[in-house]
Design an enzyme around this catalytic site. Structure first.
Site, PDB file in Angstrom:
ATOM      1  N   GLU A  92      -6.406  -8.055  -1.071  1.00 56.15           N
ATOM      2  CA  GLU A  92      -6.876  -8.063   0.312  1.00 56.15           C
ATOM      3  C   GLU A  92      -8.331  -7.622   0.364  1.00 56.15           C
ATOM      4  O   GLU A  92      -8.729  -6.696  -0.343  1.00 56.15           O
ATOM      5  CB  GLU A  92      -6.049  -7.126   1.196  1.00 56.15           C
ATOM      6  CG  GLU A  92      -4.598  -7.518   1.360  1.00 56.15           C
ATOM      7  CD  GLU A  92      -3.837  -6.530   2.248  1.00 56.15           C
ATOM      8  OE1 GLU A  92      -4.506  -5.764   3.001  1.00 56.15           O
ATOM      9  OE2 GLU A  92      -2.596  -6.518   2.191  1.00 56.15           O
ATOM     10  N   GLU A 146       0.840  -1.204   0.000  1.00 58.22           N
ATOM     11  CA  GLU A 146       0.000   0.000   0.000  1.00 58.22           C
ATOM     12  C   GLU A 146       0.870   1.246   0.000  1.00 58.22           C
ATOM     13  O   GLU A 146       0.994   1.953   0.993  1.00 58.22           O
ATOM     14  CB  GLU A 146      -0.936  -0.044   1.218  1.00 58.22           C
ATOM     15  CG  GLU A 146      -1.944  -1.180   1.110  1.00 58.22           C
ATOM     16  CD  GLU A 146      -2.530  -1.587   2.445  1.00 58.22           C
ATOM     17  OE1 GLU A 146      -2.087  -1.063   3.485  1.00 58.22           O
ATOM     18  OE2 GLU A 146      -3.427  -2.444   2.445  1.00 58.22           O
TER      19      GLU A 146
END
Length: 542
Positions: A328, A187
């Protein structure tokens, strides 16, 4: 540190979809020569439901990676076997490097850490699962020792370090077949949950380009394997929208890849709405059309929003031939606040996987190993048991499979001590723990992946008899001009002609109906045919 690995604060985290045009070796008969290529729908079906080994290899203690630092036990083969037996076919393994990277100019990654990464990868790879590995926590500003920071001043040093670390990782796995996928980073963003800044996004794009170029140049299967890259913070809107994402070029890929096909995937995450998926105050505990209490349901982020976001990635990337992976998603356990919460967690997971599949997508549930209040866990990692069967069943069913009712075919109680440390660059050196015994019937399948003068072959051995086999030797004949240069999950002798593969200490027992996966890399002089004449303990296999 649990909140970091659980993605706390990802109020704008996003989702994704589909795999298209991916090539992978289809399991074929022993006589098959060259593997076929999977179409996009075939690949999605082959990857099936995915699961994250979160809070393990990305965990750290004061900036030094340690798989037990965030409260989980050491990863074992038994855990991965349980995950596979539950119906998952893909495992994403987040990895941090941090303090295990040496000083400039070489930035050498600690060899013991690379070995352990390979061991954990092998737990899944040896079972025929897809495995995704990335660079995970090195870009978190909140992590001690983080360095992959897009708004840091010295980008020249960061990019040099990033290139050299990925070169080492890619080289470590260059002979693994296309069941292994690399993900450039996790991320990555500047830490502010607003619109992307152009300078930071430019650096993220540069990291992705460095990653693609570096991996390709290491050769072997890396020249053609699928590579996964994120946009800004793995956020759908900031990746698919007009915010600065640039698709890297792939000029160093293998010439064997058809020009009309891609080998780059796009990674996004989905935790919307965050007040249901991750916020820990217990206010929002229900989700979706089936919610019975409006006060416990978020005012946004329901089924229609999920559909819109997934379609957005489809329209931006999938139609252009770039697969998208929801790396995810998930929601934390809030049953302490609302006894019906698990019903909505199940509905949420089922809807995400089903909607992704609607658009041709593959997904991986985020499991941080933590069970109970605020946990994402599906399994108890200490004893390799299931803790959230309803969630697992919903995920597997939505992905288009059925939840297996049998136990894993191999269930070691501890981490195997003779797992190949760098498969497939070396092979186990230990002999079987018991003399080969048991014949009965057997079946062998191959998955050959060939390039110019090399190939890898993943072999699945199945005991189709009615009695157990305790210790095995598999004999087969290589095609003329082929020589084995390395292998995994068995010892191989000799390296050409008629070869005998002998089980490792951890896979020698094959119950009736059970399978074992082994494999090797070989050089060839133009003949990439699969081996023939398989015999297991002297019995000819079908």
């Amino acid at each position: 540190m649990r909140s970091i690995a659980r993605k706390a604060g990802l109020a704008f985290a996003a989702a994704a979809l589909t795999f298209t045009g991916v090539a992978y070796g289809v399991t074929r008969s022993a006589a098959a020569e060259v593997v076929a290529q999977l179409t996009a729908p075939q690949l999605v079906a082959d990857m099936g439901a995915g699961w994250n080994l979160g809070n393990q290899l990305e965990a750290n203690n004061n900036g030094v990676p340690s798989e037990t630092a965030w409260g989980n036990p050491v990863v074992t083969q038994a855990l991965i076997d349980r995950v596979k037996a539950s119906g998952f076919k893909t495992i994403r393994i987040p990895v941090s490097y941090l303090g295990n990277i040496g000083a400039a100019p070489s930035y050498t990654v600690n060899s013991a850490w690379l070995t352990r990464i390979a061991e954990v990868v092998n737990y899944a790879y040896s079972q025929g699962l897809y495995v995704l590995i990335n660079m995970h926590g090195d870009g978190y500003k909140s992590i001690t020792g983080s360095w992959l920071i897009c708004d840091a001043a010295d980008q020249t040093t960061i990019k040099d370090k990033y290139q050299k670390v990925w070169q080492q990782v890619a080289t470590k796995f260059q002979s693994y077949n296309e069941h292994v996928v690399f993900e450039s980073m996790n991320e990555e963003f500047d830490g502010q949950y607003g619109n992307p800044t152009s300078a930071c996004y430019s650096n993220i794009n540069a990291y992705n380009q460095i990653f693609i170029d570096t991996v390709r140049k290491t050769g072997g299967t890396n020249a053609s394997r699928w590579l996964l890259i994120p946009g800004w913070n793995t956020n759908i809107e900031y990746t698919a929208g007009n915010y600065g994402f640039v698709m890297p070029t792939d000029t160093n890929r293998s010439s064997s890849i058809p020009s009309a096909e891609q080998r780059i995937m796009i990674s996004v995450h989905y935790y919307d709405p965050w007040d249901f998926a991750g916020q820990e105050d217990g206010t929002i505990t229900q989700w979706g059309a089936a919610a019975t209490n409006a006060a416990k349901k978020s005012t946004w982020g329901q089924e229609d929003y999920m559909d819109t976001m997934l379609k957005k990635m489809y329209d931006a990337f999938v139609v252009r031939g770039y697969p998208v992976f929801v790396g995810e998603y998930g929601s934390i356990d809030k049953t302490a606040y609302d006894s019906t919460n698990n019903t909505y967690r199940v509905n949420y997971a089922k809807a995400l996987v089903a909607t992704a599949k609607k658009y041709g997508a593959a997904t991986a549930y985020w499991d941080n190993g933590y069970n109970g209040q605020h946990g994402f866990g599906l399994f108890n990692r200490t004893n390799a048991t299931v803790t959230q069967q309803a969630l697992i069943t919903a995920i597997i069913t939505a992905a288009g499979s059925t939840t297996p009712t049998t136990t894993p075919t191999t269930t070691p109680t501890t981490t195997p001590t003779t797992t190949p440390t760098t498969a497939p660059t070396t092979a186990p050196t230990t002999a079987p723990t018991t003399a080969p015994g048991g014949t009965g019937a057997c079946r062998v399948t191959n998955a050959v992946n060939a390039w110019n003068t090399g190939l890898t072959n993943s072999i699945t051995i199945t005991n189709t008899g009615t009695t157990a086999i305790n210790g095995w030797s598999l004999a087969f004949t290589l095609a003329t001009g082929q020589t084995i240069v390395s292998g995994w999950s068995a010892t191989y002798s000799p390296t050409s002609g008629t070869v005998t593969a002998t089980n490792a200490s951890y896979n020698g027992s094959l119950a009736a109906g059970a399978s074992a996966s082994i494999g090797y890399q070989a050089n060839h002089t133009g003949n990439a045919a699969a081996p023939t004449g398989f015999k297991l303990n002297g019995t000819t296999c079908s």
